[in-house]
Design a protein around this motif. Sequence first.
Motif, PDB file in Angstrom:
ATOM      1  N   ILE A 179       1.454  44.525  38.830  1.00 21.34           N
ATOM      2  CA  ILE A 179       2.800  44.672  39.104  1.00 21.34           C
ATOM      3  C   ILE A 179       3.160  43.624  37.753  1.00 21.34           C
ATOM      4  CG2 ILE A 179       2.167  42.034  40.013  1.00 21.34           C
ATOM      5  CD1 ILE A 179       5.062  44.965  41.709  1.00 21.34           C
ATOM      6  N   TYR A 180       1.893  43.199  37.302  1.00 23.56           N
ATOM      7  CA  TYR A 180       2.444  42.292  36.164  1.00 23.56           C
ATOM      8  C   TYR A 180       3.095  43.105  35.047  1.00 23.56           C
ATOM      9  CZ  TYR A 180       1.007  39.124  31.908  1.00 23.56           C
ATOM     10  OH  TYR A 180       0.438  38.743  30.852  1.00 23.56           O
ATOM     11  N   PHE A 181       2.231  44.107  34.741  1.00 20.78           N
ATOM     12  CA  PHE A 181       2.813  45.066  34.116  1.00 20.78           C
ATOM     13  C   PHE A 181       4.264  45.355  34.052  1.00 20.78           C
ATOM     14  CE2 PHE A 181      -1.845  44.734  32.839  1.00 20.78           C
ATOM     15  CZ  PHE A 181      -1.766  43.978  31.300  1.00 20.78           C
ATOM     16  N   ARG A 182       4.437  45.802  35.423  1.00 21.10           N
ATOM     17  CA  ARG A 182       5.564  46.829  35.626  1.00 21.10           C
ATOM     18  C   ARG A 182       6.970  45.723  35.040  1.00 21.10           C
ATOM     19  NH1 ARG A 182       5.957  48.631  41.805  1.00 21.10           N
ATOM     20  NH2 ARG A 182       7.477  48.971  40.600  1.00 21.10           N
ATOM     21  N   ALA A 183       6.410  43.866  35.452  1.00 21.10           N
ATOM     22  CA  ALA A 183       7.554  43.356  35.364  1.00 21.10           C
ATOM     23  C   ALA A 183       7.244  43.138  34.255  1.00 21.10           C
ATOM     24  CB  ALA A 183       7.161  41.924  35.852  1.00 21.10           C
ATOM     25  N   LEU A 184       6.479  43.286  33.411  1.00 20.28           N
ATOM     26  CA  LEU A 184       6.919  43.256  31.861  1.00 20.28           C
ATOM     27  C   LEU A 184       7.505  44.604  30.869  1.00 20.28           C
ATOM     28  CD1 LEU A 184       3.349  41.869  30.202  1.00 20.28           C
ATOM     29  CD2 LEU A 184       5.233  40.651  30.701  1.00 20.28           C
ATOM     30  N   ALA A 185       7.229  45.575  31.818  1.00 17.92           N
ATOM     31  CA  ALA A 185       8.446  46.814  31.199  1.00 17.92           C
ATOM     32  C   ALA A 185      10.322  46.803  31.790  1.00 17.92           C
ATOM     33  CB  ALA A 185       7.469  48.433  31.972  1.00 17.92           C
ATOM     34  N   VAL A 186       9.800  46.178  32.998  1.00 14.47           N
ATOM     35  CA  VAL A 186      10.830  45.589  33.007  1.00 14.47           C
ATOM     36  C   VAL A 186      11.804  44.771  32.362  1.00 14.47           C
ATOM     37  CG1 VAL A 186      13.139  44.413  35.122  1.00 14.47           C
ATOM     38  CG2 VAL A 186      11.058  46.446  35.621  1.00 14.47           C
ATOM     39  N   TYR A 187      10.794  44.060  32.005  1.00 22.27           N
ATOM     40  CA  TYR A 187      11.844  42.890  31.043  1.00 22.27           C
ATOM     41  C   TYR A 187      11.807  43.383  29.499  1.00 22.27           C
ATOM     42  CZ  TYR A 187      10.931  38.829  27.512  1.00 22.27           C
ATOM     43  OH  TYR A 187      11.179  37.937  26.453  1.00 22.27           O
ATOM     44  N   SER A 188      11.111  44.307  28.981  1.00 23.12           N
ATOM     45  CA  SER A 188      11.283  45.040  28.453  1.00 23.12           C
ATOM     46  C   SER A 188      12.837  45.949  27.944  1.00 23.12           C
ATOM     47  CB  SER A 188      10.013  45.641  27.599  1.00 23.12           C
ATOM     48  OG  SER A 188       8.971  44.781  27.478  1.00 23.12           O
ATOM     49  N   LEU A 189      12.523  45.970  29.258  1.00 22.27           N
ATOM     50  CA  LEU A 189      14.205  47.452  29.442  1.00 22.27           C
ATOM     51  C   LEU A 189      15.671  46.090  28.663  1.00 22.27           C
ATOM     52  CD1 LEU A 189      12.820  49.580  32.208  1.00 22.27           C
ATOM     53  CD2 LEU A 189      13.438  50.377  29.869  1.00 22.27           C
ATOM     54  N   GLY A 190      15.307  45.058  30.237  1.00 17.33           N
ATOM     55  CA  GLY A 190      16.156  44.541  29.394  1.00 17.33           C
ATOM     56  C   GLY A 190      16.437  44.477  28.127  1.00 17.33           C
ATOM     57  N   GLU A 191      15.440  43.588  27.359  1.00 18.50           N
ATOM     58  CA  GLU A 191      15.416  43.075  26.048  1.00 18.50           C
ATOM     59  C   GLU A 191      16.263  44.201  24.725  1.00 18.50           C
ATOM     60  OE1 GLU A 191      14.366  40.152  24.567  1.00 18.50           O
ATOM     61  OE2 GLU A 191      15.350  39.977  26.766  1.00 18.50           O
ATOM     62  N   CYS A 192      15.927  45.603  24.995  1.00 17.27           N
ATOM     63  CA  CYS A 192      15.862  47.366  24.635  1.00 17.27           C
ATOM     64  C   CYS A 192      17.819  47.056  24.555  1.00 17.27           C
ATOM     65  CB  CYS A 192      15.821  48.108  25.148  1.00 17.27           C
ATOM     66  SG  CYS A 192      13.190  48.335  24.535  1.00 17.27           S
ATOM     67  N   GLY A 193      18.844  46.817  26.162  1.00 18.56           N
ATOM     68  CA  GLY A 193      19.476  47.057  26.336  1.00 18.56           C
ATOM     69  C   GLY A 193      20.314  47.706  26.692  1.00 18.56           C
ATOM     70  N   ASN A 194      19.628  48.773  27.239  1.00 19.57           N
ATOM     71  CA  ASN A 194      20.786  50.245  27.002  1.00 19.57           C
ATOM     72  C   ASN A 194      21.427  50.336  28.158  1.00 19.57           C
ATOM     73  OD1 ASN A 194      20.312  53.496  27.514  1.00 19.57           O
ATOM     74  ND2 ASN A 194      18.462  54.053  26.591  1.00 19.57           N
ATOM     75  N   SER A 195      22.104  50.412  28.554  1.00 12.83           N
ATOM     76  CA  SER A 195      23.230  50.234  29.654  1.00 12.83           C
ATOM     77  C   SER A 195      22.911  51.761  30.333  1.00 12.83           C
ATOM     78  CB  SER A 195      24.734  50.833  29.366  1.00 12.83           C
ATOM     79  OG  SER A 195      24.696  51.562  28.368  1.00 12.83           O
ATOM     80  N   ASN A 196      21.844  52.727  29.888  1.00 18.66           N
ATOM     81  CA  ASN A 196      21.746  53.749  31.165  1.00 18.66           C
ATOM     82  C   ASN A 196      20.446  53.038  32.436  1.00 18.66           C
ATOM     83  OD1 ASN A 196      23.559  55.718  29.876  1.00 18.66           O
ATOM     84  ND2 ASN A 196      21.959  56.004  28.177  1.00 18.66           N
ATOM     85  N   ASP A 197      20.347  51.935  31.784  1.00 16.70           N
ATOM     86  CA  ASP A 197      18.905  51.863  32.591  1.00 16.70           C
ATOM     87  C   ASP A 197      19.053  51.005  33.968  1.00 16.70           C
ATOM     88  OD1 ASP A 197      16.558  53.118  31.171  1.00 16.70           O
ATOM     89  OD2 ASP A 197      17.012  51.317  30.063  1.00 16.70           O
ATOM     90  N   LEU A 198      20.828  51.262  33.942  1.00 17.73           N
ATOM     91  CA  LEU A 198      21.015  50.408  35.001  1.00 17.73           C
ATOM     92  C   LEU A 198      20.850  50.169  36.802  1.00 17.73           C
ATOM     93  CD1 LEU A 198      22.709  47.532  36.218  1.00 17.73           C
ATOM     94  CD2 LEU A 198      24.541  49.274  35.914  1.00 17.73           C
ATOM     95  N   ASN A 199      21.117  51.924  36.348  1.00 19.34           N
ATOM     96  CA  ASN A 199      20.880  52.727  37.779  1.00 19.34           C
ATOM     97  C   ASN A 199      19.622  52.631  38.385  1.00 19.34           C
ATOM     98  OD1 ASN A 199      23.672  53.530  38.109  1.00 19.34           O
ATOM     99  ND2 ASN A 199      23.276  55.071  37.782  1.00 19.34           N
ATOM    100  N   LEU A 200      18.681  52.763  37.485  1.00 15.28           N
ATOM    101  CA  LEU A 200      17.325  52.467  37.771  1.00 15.28           C
ATOM    102  C   LEU A 200      16.879  50.777  38.088  1.00 15.28           C
ATOM    103  CD1 LEU A 200      14.273  53.289  37.544  1.00 15.28           C
ATOM    104  CD2 LEU A 200      13.983  53.275  35.417  1.00 15.28           C
ATOM    105  N   LEU A 201      17.167  49.943  37.418  1.00 14.64           N
ATOM    106  CA  LEU A 201      17.054  48.966  37.397  1.00 14.64           C
ATOM    107  C   LEU A 201      17.577  47.970  39.253  1.00 14.64           C
ATOM    108  CD1 LEU A 201      18.032  47.334  33.579  1.00 14.64           C
ATOM    109  CD2 LEU A 201      15.492  47.516  35.619  1.00 14.64           C
TER     110      LEU A 201
END
Length: 319
Positions: free
Chosen positions: A27-49
């Motif tokens: 879960i630690y690495f999954r959380a960091l991956a989510v954090y990185s998605l937010g930092e990348c700022g790709n609006s296409n990731d919203l539905n996934l999030l």
Amino acid sequence: MRVIFYYRDKKVSPLFRRIATDTTAYIYFRALAVYSLGECGNSNDLNLLIRLLHTKNPLFREYVASAIGKLNDSVDVHPISGLLNKERNVFVRKTLEAASRGSRTKGHYLKSTVLDKNSTLKKIPFYPCENSPADTVSVSIIDSETKQIPVAKRCVPPHMQYKSNKSLYELIEFPLRSFGIKDQWGIHVGDDSGWLFPGLPIHAILDGIVVRIQHEQSWGNLVAVESRLCDNSPVTVYYGHLSSYICVKTGDIVKSGELIGETALSFTVDNGGYLAHLHLGIEKVKHSEAQIKGWSFTDERWINPIDFINNYSSGCSAK
């Protein structure tokens, strides 16, 4: 493996998506991956999030809520408003509220006055020694004397991991209770927590007014909040080593539990070059008299944050 989470190129987003959705991954690495998605700022990731908000782990959900907040300028996040009433974890709910308001604005301190030798602003060093590392400072402050400071009726921990990630403390050989530790710089007058959790949402522990937002070489990004306790005595609470995503501005009235910001990546300018963590300090004075140090030759001006949070958790109803 943590090195990959430093990348902010949208081309790397598919890798972050795979890690974030891999239910067999830590879960630690999954959380960091989510954090990185937010930092990348790709609006296409919203539905996934938004789909990931249904994950059982509350820490992971809060990382998801934080990432959604970073996309709020470019996408419509109204779908998450329906999840607020269903969310039972107070930390996740507060981060979702901030995301729905669109209150995550990057880089407040970049708009602040740069402190120079002719400035009337007071430089706040991290260390008490004259031979400590040189600091470059950017500061935004207000005069709290002209503001009505709210009475803090209760106290909450600054983040979900507070007092819980003992194994990570042991990994880097740093004690769980860091207040009062003595070193070459003097006495450590704050409590360090959230080690190795970059992007960890940080919440106000008390009601108060944001009196200072600054960037400094040793502190990284710091937010200070002045509060009044039930006996009307003042305290200044400061949150150090934050990222540049600051969710408040000077003059804001904040409630306990309200989202302030997040911890910065390890070894970055944002956090002063340290491993990712939060430095929480509580000084028994109003902001205009505060020293706001990380280390001092005496701890008489400071309160042990862990003891304070435990003793003041019931606030004005405490005996």
